[in-house]
Design a protein around this motif. Sequence first.
Motif, PDB file in Angstrom:
ATOM      1  N   ARG A   8       0.833  -1.198   0.000  1.00 20.42           N
ATOM      2  CA  ARG A   8       0.000   0.000   0.000  1.00 20.42           C
ATOM      3  C   ARG A   8       0.870   1.253   0.000  1.00 20.42           C
ATOM      4  O   ARG A   8       1.897   1.317   0.673  1.00 20.42           O
ATOM      5  N   ILE A   9       0.413   2.249  -0.752  1.00 15.58           N
ATOM      6  CA  ILE A   9       1.150   3.505  -0.832  1.00 15.58           C
ATOM      7  C   ILE A   9       0.867   4.329   0.416  1.00 15.58           C
ATOM      8  O   ILE A   9      -0.292   4.572   0.765  1.00 15.58           O
ATOM      9  N   LYS A  10       1.919   4.725   1.076  1.00 18.63           N
ATOM     10  CA  LYS A  10       1.760   5.561   2.261  1.00 18.63           C
ATOM     11  C   LYS A  10       1.625   7.020   1.839  1.00 18.63           C
ATOM     12  O   LYS A  10       2.453   7.547   1.113  1.00 18.63           O
ATOM     13  N   LEU A  11       0.535   7.626   2.287  1.00 17.91           N
ATOM     14  CA  LEU A  11       0.265   9.021   1.923  1.00 17.91           C
ATOM     15  C   LEU A  11       0.980   9.957   2.880  1.00 17.91           C
ATOM     16  O   LEU A  11       0.931   9.791   4.106  1.00 17.91           O
ATOM     17  N   THR A  12       1.625  10.929   2.316  1.00 17.02           N
ATOM     18  CA  THR A  12       2.272  11.952   3.120  1.00 17.02           C
ATOM     19  C   THR A  12       1.241  12.976   3.577  1.00 17.02           C
ATOM     20  O   THR A  12       0.075  12.956   3.143  1.00 17.02           O
ATOM     21  N   VAL A  13       1.665  13.870   4.432  1.00 15.73           N
ATOM     22  CA  VAL A  13       0.764  14.939   4.892  1.00 15.73           C
ATOM     23  C   VAL A  13       0.324  15.803   3.718  1.00 15.73           C
ATOM     24  O   VAL A  13      -0.845  16.198   3.607  1.00 15.73           O
ATOM     25  N   GLY A  14       1.248  16.086   2.806  1.00 15.05           N
ATOM     26  CA  GLY A  14       0.894  16.875   1.626  1.00 15.05           C
ATOM     27  C   GLY A  14      -0.133  16.183   0.751  1.00 15.05           C
ATOM     28  O   GLY A  14      -1.040  16.826   0.206  1.00 15.05           O
ATOM     29  N   ASP A  15      -0.011  14.831   0.614  1.00 12.24           N
ATOM     30  CA  ASP A  15      -0.990  14.076  -0.176  1.00 12.24           C
ATOM     31  C   ASP A  15      -2.370  14.137   0.461  1.00 12.24           C
ATOM     32  O   ASP A  15      -3.382  14.286  -0.232  1.00 12.24           O
ATOM     33  N   ARG A  16      -2.415  14.016   1.784  1.00 13.20           N
ATOM     34  CA  ARG A  16      -3.717  14.070   2.464  1.00 13.20           C
ATOM     35  C   ARG A  16      -4.361  15.448   2.317  1.00 13.20           C
ATOM     36  O   ARG A  16      -5.571  15.552   2.114  1.00 13.20           O
ATOM     37  N   PHE A  18      -3.812  17.530  -0.135  1.00 19.68           N
ATOM     38  CA  PHE A  18      -4.212  17.639  -1.542  1.00 19.68           C
ATOM     39  C   PHE A  18      -5.541  16.921  -1.790  1.00 19.68           C
ATOM     40  O   PHE A  18      -6.438  17.458  -2.458  1.00 19.68           O
ATOM     41  N   ASN A  19      -5.677  15.695  -1.258  1.00 17.78           N
ATOM     42  CA  ASN A  19      -6.917  14.939  -1.444  1.00 17.78           C
ATOM     43  C   ASN A  19      -8.097  15.625  -0.764  1.00 17.78           C
ATOM     44  O   ASN A  19      -9.216  15.650  -1.309  1.00 17.78           O
ATOM     45  N   ALA A  20      -7.864  16.187   0.416  1.00 13.50           N
ATOM     46  CA  ALA A  20      -8.947  16.869   1.124  1.00 13.50           C
ATOM     47  C   ALA A  20      -9.411  18.106   0.360  1.00 13.50           C
ATOM     48  O   ALA A  20     -10.622  18.365   0.230  1.00 13.50           O
ATOM     49  N   VAL A  21      -8.460  18.880  -0.171  1.00  8.62           N
ATOM     50  CA  VAL A  21      -8.820  20.069  -0.951  1.00  8.62           C
ATOM     51  C   VAL A  21      -9.588  19.666  -2.210  1.00  8.62           C
ATOM     52  O   VAL A  21     -10.597  20.294  -2.576  1.00  8.62           O
ATOM     53  N   ASN A  22      -9.128  18.598  -2.877  1.00 10.91           N
ATOM     54  CA  ASN A  22      -9.839  18.121  -4.070  1.00 10.91           C
ATOM     55  C   ASN A  22     -11.255  17.683  -3.743  1.00 10.91           C
ATOM     56  O   ASN A  22     -12.198  17.967  -4.486  1.00 10.91           O
ATOM     57  N   LEU A  23     -11.415  16.973  -2.619  1.00 12.56           N
ATOM     58  CA  LEU A  23     -12.746  16.512  -2.215  1.00 12.56           C
ATOM     59  C   LEU A  23     -13.667  17.697  -1.963  1.00 12.56           C
ATOM     60  O   LEU A  23     -14.828  17.699  -2.397  1.00 12.56           O
ATOM     61  N   ILE A  24     -13.174  18.704  -1.264  1.00 12.85           N
ATOM     62  CA  ILE A  24     -13.984  19.892  -0.982  1.00 12.85           C
ATOM     63  C   ILE A  24     -14.370  20.605  -2.274  1.00 12.85           C
ATOM     64  O   ILE A  24     -15.520  21.019  -2.457  1.00 12.85           O
ATOM     65  N   LEU A  25     -13.414  20.747  -3.179  1.00 11.49           N
ATOM     66  CA  LEU A  25     -13.701  21.414  -4.451  1.00 11.49           C
ATOM     67  C   LEU A  25     -14.722  20.635  -5.257  1.00 11.49           C
ATOM     68  O   LEU A  25     -15.638  21.219  -5.860  1.00 11.49           O
ATOM     69  N   MET A  26     -14.600  19.302  -5.292  1.00 12.54           N
ATOM     70  CA  MET A  26     -15.554  18.495  -6.048  1.00 12.54           C
ATOM     71  C   MET A  26     -16.961  18.605  -5.471  1.00 12.54           C
ATOM     72  O   MET A  26     -17.952  18.665  -6.200  1.00 12.54           O
ATOM     73  N   ILE A  27     -17.049  18.638  -4.135  1.00 12.14           N
ATOM     74  CA  ILE A  27     -18.363  18.783  -3.506  1.00 12.14           C
ATOM     75  C   ILE A  27     -18.974  20.140  -3.842  1.00 12.14           C
ATOM     76  O   ILE A  27     -20.175  20.244  -4.140  1.00 12.14           O
ATOM     77  N   LEU A  28     -18.154  21.194  -3.825  1.00 10.46           N
ATOM     78  CA  LEU A  28     -18.660  22.527  -4.167  1.00 10.46           C
ATOM     79  C   LEU A  28     -19.124  22.590  -5.623  1.00 10.46           C
ATOM     80  O   LEU A  28     -20.188  23.143  -5.925  1.00 10.46           O
ATOM     81  N   ILE A  29     -18.321  22.022  -6.523  1.00 12.33           N
ATOM     82  CA  ILE A  29     -18.702  22.019  -7.941  1.00 12.33           C
ATOM     83  C   ILE A  29     -19.977  21.224  -8.151  1.00 12.33           C
ATOM     84  O   ILE A  29     -20.870  21.634  -8.903  1.00 12.33           O
ATOM     85  N   LEU A  30     -20.082  20.075  -7.463  1.00 12.44           N
ATOM     86  CA  LEU A  30     -21.293  19.261  -7.578  1.00 12.44           C
ATOM     87  C   LEU A  30     -22.508  20.030  -7.087  1.00 12.44           C
ATOM     88  O   LEU A  30     -23.577  19.990  -7.709  1.00 12.44           O
ATOM     89  N   ALA A  31     -22.357  20.755  -5.964  1.00 11.32           N
ATOM     90  CA  ALA A  31     -23.477  21.536  -5.445  1.00 11.32           C
ATOM     91  C   ALA A  31     -23.880  22.641  -6.412  1.00 11.32           C
ATOM     92  O   ALA A  31     -25.072  22.910  -6.606  1.00 11.32           O
ATOM     93  N   ILE A  32     -22.888  23.288  -7.034  1.00  9.50           N
ATOM     94  CA  ILE A  32     -23.183  24.354  -7.996  1.00  9.50           C
ATOM     95  C   ILE A  32     -23.948  23.815  -9.199  1.00  9.50           C
ATOM     96  O   ILE A  32     -24.831  24.483  -9.751  1.00  9.50           O
ATOM     97  N   ILE A  33     -23.620  22.584  -9.595  1.00  9.24           N
ATOM     98  CA  ILE A  33     -24.291  21.992 -10.752  1.00  9.24           C
ATOM     99  C   ILE A  33     -25.669  21.453 -10.389  1.00  9.24           C
ATOM    100  O   ILE A  33     -26.644  21.632 -11.122  1.00  9.24           O
ATOM    101  N   ILE A  34     -25.754  20.787  -9.225  1.00 11.16           N
ATOM    102  CA  ILE A  34     -26.985  20.099  -8.849  1.00 11.16           C
ATOM    103  C   ILE A  34     -28.062  21.060  -8.359  1.00 11.16           C
ATOM    104  O   ILE A  34     -29.254  20.879  -8.666  1.00 11.16           O
TER     105      ILE A  34
END
Length: 303
Positions: A8-16, A18-34
């Motif tokens: 398994r790939i160990k995620l660094t603090v920067g990776d976590r 990055f993933n959290a920011v992407n998740l938040i952005l995707m949720i915001l974009i989804l809300a704007i569309i939906i």
Amino acid sequence: MAAIRKNRIKLTVGDRVFNAVNLILMILILAIIIYPLWFVVIASFSDSASVLAGEVWLWPKGFHLDSYRRVFANSQIRTGYLNTIIYTILGTFVNLVGTVALAYPLSRRDFAGRNVIMLFLTITMFFNGGMIPTYLVYRQIGIVNTPWVMILTGAVSVYNTILVRTFFQSQPFELQEAAMIDGCSNMRLLLQIILPLSKPILAVMVIFYGVAHWNDYFNALIYLSDDALKPLALVLRDILITTTESAGGRDNAGAGASQAELARTAESMKYAVIIVSTVPMLCLYPFTQKYFSKGVMLGAIKG
């Protein structure tokens, strides 16, 4: 299990982060569309006065079905709905036949002159005769103000032809050669071998052409003057414009109460007709969705 954990790939603090920011952005974009789609749905079931007052946000307020009753009680809407269904089914069938008939020969290596023909087809994507010459041609051949102008207009899209041609080219040419050696004719090769293998791209074409016909508003506005031939999109436009103008006219005359009632009627019908006109296409997509991504990718990767 130990090997799996070790790989398994160990995620660094920067990776976590990055993933959290992407998740938040995707949720915001989804809300704007939906949310706009959701608002149209709840507004169509809400009291028109509440919608005009800006009191409808997340849930219907003053739930009722009066808007839909008004929509389906209108004979023009029923006629427009039937016309749109006919134009969509026949038009999509003509589109598929024309696109496949054009794309298949252009995909064959043994078809002489295919590159020259493809060049001329590509030129038409950038240059055309213009609206007035096109109208004169349609009038000359006698399809203006007839159902055929909605079915035959844009019978073959060059862009879609390129997609289908590229998909056909992705099929092994050796398969076609083997079939020809066994005595298979060109027509039988297309119908019994190529098309059964091309369900993904055909499903994509059904969506592309079907949605275009269902929402075809501009051609109907230009070429149709008979109310009995107008599609749903044009009928809904006429109804909303008439209702809005009537409301404005009554207001100018000083009949404030009547104007307010007409304004509420127009507002409630506006959202209801959007739902009525979009639901059929939304119902079509789930049946073709499994082919959609595969068809577009296979038709676009290999050139």
